[in-house]
Design a protein around this motif. Structure first.
Motif, PDB file in Angstrom:
ATOM      1  N   ARG A 102       0.509  -1.676  -0.246  1.00  0.00           N
ATOM      2  CA  ARG A 102       0.127   0.258  -0.327  1.00  0.00           C
ATOM      3  C   ARG A 102       0.485   0.922  -0.123  1.00  0.00           C
ATOM      4  O   ARG A 102       0.449   2.121  -0.897  1.00  0.00           O
ATOM      5  CB  ARG A 102      -1.109   0.087   0.791  1.00  0.00           C
ATOM      6  N   HIS A 103       2.060   1.620   0.876  1.00  0.00           N
ATOM      7  CA  HIS A 103       2.680   2.336   1.159  1.00  0.00           C
ATOM      8  C   HIS A 103       3.533   3.041  -0.842  1.00  0.00           C
ATOM      9  O   HIS A 103       3.618   3.671  -1.133  1.00  0.00           O
ATOM     10  CB  HIS A 103       4.117   1.937   1.840  1.00  0.00           C
TER      11      HIS A 103
ATOM     12  N   LEU B 264       2.411   1.657  -3.578  1.00  0.00           N
ATOM     13  CA  LEU B 264       1.176   2.092  -4.496  1.00  0.00           C
ATOM     14  C   LEU B 264       1.353   3.620  -4.213  1.00  0.00           C
ATOM     15  O   LEU B 264       0.982   4.070  -4.860  1.00  0.00           O
ATOM     16  CB  LEU B 264      -0.143   1.281  -4.285  1.00  0.00           C
ATOM     17  N   ASP B 265       0.924   3.763  -3.265  1.00  0.00           N
ATOM     18  CA  ASP B 265       0.689   5.395  -2.913  1.00  0.00           C
ATOM     19  C   ASP B 265       1.676   6.463  -3.282  1.00  0.00           C
ATOM     20  O   ASP B 265       1.527   7.398  -4.036  1.00  0.00           O
ATOM     21  CB  ASP B 265       0.338   5.476  -1.244  1.00  0.00           C
ATOM     22  N   THR B 266       3.094   5.831  -3.283  1.00  0.00           N
ATOM     23  CA  THR B 266       4.200   6.629  -3.462  1.00  0.00           C
ATOM     24  C   THR B 266       4.205   6.123  -4.902  1.00  0.00           C
ATOM     25  O   THR B 266       4.514   7.491  -5.794  1.00  0.00           O
ATOM     26  CB  THR B 266       5.737   6.330  -3.154  1.00  0.00           C
TER      27      THR B 266
ATOM     28  N   THR C   8      -5.363  -5.435  -3.425  1.00  0.00           N
ATOM     29  CA  THR C   8      -5.290  -4.727  -3.144  1.00  0.00           C
ATOM     30  C   THR C   8      -4.276  -4.088  -3.875  1.00  0.00           C
ATOM     31  O   THR C   8      -4.440  -1.784  -4.930  1.00  0.00           O
ATOM     32  CB  THR C   8      -3.747  -4.354  -2.272  1.00  0.00           C
TER      33      THR C   8
ATOM     34  N   ALA D 146      -5.984   0.401  -6.066  1.00  0.00           N
ATOM     35  CA  ALA D 146      -4.857   1.132  -5.973  1.00  0.00           C
ATOM     36  C   ALA D 146      -5.336   1.379  -7.958  1.00  0.00           C
ATOM     37  O   ALA D 146      -4.279   2.403  -7.823  1.00  0.00           O
ATOM     38  CB  ALA D 146      -3.754   0.770  -5.622  1.00  0.00           C
TER      39      ALA D 146
END
Length: 317
Positions: free
Chosen positions: A203-204, A206-208, A265, A269
């Motif tokens: 998740r981290h 993908l967020d970046t 996930t 995203a």
């Protein structure tokens, strides 16, 4: 998203045979291994001869893929880009640039490699070395429309004591290597034995926006053996750097990872790349027949979780 396979485990098969077999097993993409063909790397897969790769070669490979309904998700050459020997490091960089050129000529936008590590120097010195040597490689790729990615394998086998020898193994290092121009080839199998939650880390990443490609490999952990040996693995009885004694890689479906959550996930995203099975399973390995069977197990596990065609508006996938 397409389900693919990394060809590295099939070094004894030529690319045309892999391309013919893969769709029958449920695969729609290939992550093509492109190690150099020389006496130092006879154990590695060289499914693309990137040295002197021509427009004619590109047309032939693309025609092969088209004839079997396949695409190429990435060209892969995972070597130590921070090797302590300058001559060897230069050779590795030359070959990596050839992989980038080949990917560009094929219309493939991704090349996977490692960051690596000079095991003769402390990590702090390695970070400085990386900041000097690696951005030119990322720029070389970007100038040709290719994204250079580093896989998060710790490569403990490169270190004489089994410590991480590829400085791309943790989310902290993913953030750092992004400043060098590198994206990430995310492989969740390497994270649990390091104490890293694979879903939180994903998740981290993908967020970046650092995730450029995904590999699918599983891991099997023996908690009682970890209590005996500790997180760094065997010491007095270790036979080689990878003989840790309490975990081993498996094909998806034979390990502990929750592939439903991982793939969901990715979808949540908006990830639009591919996911390629990497086979390093000692149970389903050793012979070509067993390796191919392991690939089939992985495909049967992952296929139901991946959309084969885009869903129509308003319909469930």
């Amino acid at each position: 998203m397409k389900l693919g396979l990394l060809t590295a485990a099939l070094g004894q098969m030529p690319l045309d045979q892999i391309a013919a077999w893969a769709p029958q097993a449920g695969y729609r993409a290939l992550e093509v291994a492109a190690w150099p063909v020389d006496s130092r790397h006879v154990h590695q897969a060289a499914h693309l001869g990137v040295a002197g790769f021509t427009a004619v070669d590109a047309a032939r490979v693309n025609e092969l893929m088209d004839s079997h309904g396949l695409s190429i998700s990435a060209v892969t050459y995972c070597a130590n880009n921070l090797h302590h020997d300058p001559a060897e490091r230069d050779r590795i960089h030359r070959h990596l640039r050839a992989c980038i050129d080949t990917a560009a000529s094929l219309g493939v936008g991704k090349v996977t490699t490692f960051i690596g590590r000079d095991i003769t120097l402390p990590v702090a010195d390695n970070l400085k070395q990386a900041e000097r040597h690696l951005p030119p490689l990322a720029r070389y790729a970007a100038d040709r429309g290719v994204r250079l990615l580093a896989e998060n394998c710790p490569m403990e086998g490169w270190h004489p004591d089994g410590y991480p020898a590829n400085l791309a193994y943790s989310p902290e290092l993913w953030d750092w290597m992004a400043t060098l121009g590198f994206g990430l080839t995310y492989d969740p199998s390497h994270l649990p034995w390091l104490g890293i939650d694979p879903l939180d880390a994903l998740r981290h990443a993908l967020d970046t926006g650092i995730v450029g490609h995904v590999q699918a490999k599983d891991i099997q952990i023996d908690q009682r053996a970890r209590t005996r040996y500790g997180v760094f693995g065997k010491t007095a009885t270790r036979t080689c750097p990878t003989d840790v004694g309490w975990w081993r890689y498996r094909v998806p479906g034979c390990g502990h990872l929750d592939w439903n959550q991982i793939i969901d996930t990715l979808y949540a995203a908006g990830y639009t790349g591919d996911i390629a099975v990497e086979h390093e399973d000692p149970v389903w390995g050793g012979t070509l027949d067993r390796t191919l069977h392991g690939m089939r197990i992985a495909a049967r596990t992952l296929q139901p979780l991946i959309i084969t065609q885009p869903a129509a508006p308003g319909r469930e996938r």
